[in-house]
Scaffold this active site. Structure first.
Site: not given
Ligand code: C5J
Length: 226
Positions: A24, A129, A162
């Site tokens: 991400d 995802k 995540c």
């Molecule tokens: C991730 C989030 N990628 N913090 N998403 O950690 O909402």
């Protein structure tokens, strides 16, 4: 087998069955105007991850490790976004609302894509995802099985959300995970510290943690330009 100096002990891996997973690293989390900032976060904290991760990415590519990128986000009609996720909290903008980088956390929007500094190369897998974990609602497991991958070098953001969810999912599926401490980031310094400690505690309850230089030294690839 290669061995990385890690916590709670050496992380042994065969490069032939190991992939680099980058979670991400999207504009929506790392740049102003995105999902992370709508939640009230200071996105500059996540940007500290970018230089060491660029070096690791270059080293992994040079070593021939498969590189897999993930992106959290939703279909434009939000059919894969549970109302419980969209309606939670008091963000400045909600998932699907129009922001300066396009609709927040929506696939195909500028803000949803990976930052320029870590752009995937043609042929690298990009897993979209809908949730926090990279296995939930995706074909990541099937893709790893097809590649013969059993170990994951885990990087990306955010450490306690995540990255943690994915490492926990991977651990339950039998993967061995090495998390690179300086290549994962959090908006909260205390979550970064405790999130990493939780992974390696109790003899490595979810996996191993090491600084990126330990992996680079192991691969003997410190000189590879980023
Ligand atoms: C991730 C989030 N990628 N913090 N998403 O950690 O909402």
């Amino acid at each position: 087998m290669n061995s990385v100096a890690a916590t709670p002990g050496p992380f042994s891996f065969d490069p032939a069955s190991t992939a680099l997973l980058i979670i991400d690293m999207q504009r929506d989390f790392c740049e102003p105007g995105g999902f992370g900032e709508t939640l009230g976060n200071d996105v500059s904290l996540l940007r500290e991850v970018i230089p060491p991760l660029q070096t690791v990415l270059a080293a992994a590519r040079a070593a021939g490790l498969p590189v897999i990128h993930t992106r959290e986000g939703h279909l434009p009609d939000l059919s894969d976004c549970p109302p419980a996720k969209r309606d939670r909290g008091e963000p400045a903008l909600r998932i699907g609302d129009a922001g300066p980088n396009g609709r927040i956390l929506i696939r195909g929007e500028y803000g949803h894509d990976i930052i320029d500094e870590l752009s995937p190369l043609p042929g690298e897998l990009v897993i979209d995802k809908p949730g926090k974990g990279a296995f939930f609602g995706t074909d990541l497991g099937a893709a790893l099985a097809a590649l013969g991958i059993t170990s994951l070098i885990v990087t990306g953001v955010t450490t306690e959300v995540c990255v943690h969810t994915t490492v926990r999912e991977a651990n339950d599926r039998g993967y061995e995970c090495l998390v690179l401490a300086d290549c994962v980031g959090s908006y909260f310094p205390e979550f970064q510290r405790v999130g990493l400690a939780m992974i390696a505690a109790q003899g490595g309850i979810f996996g191993w943690v090491a600084p990126s230089h330990a992996l680079l030294a192991c691969l003997a690839l410190e000189e590879i330009p980023s």
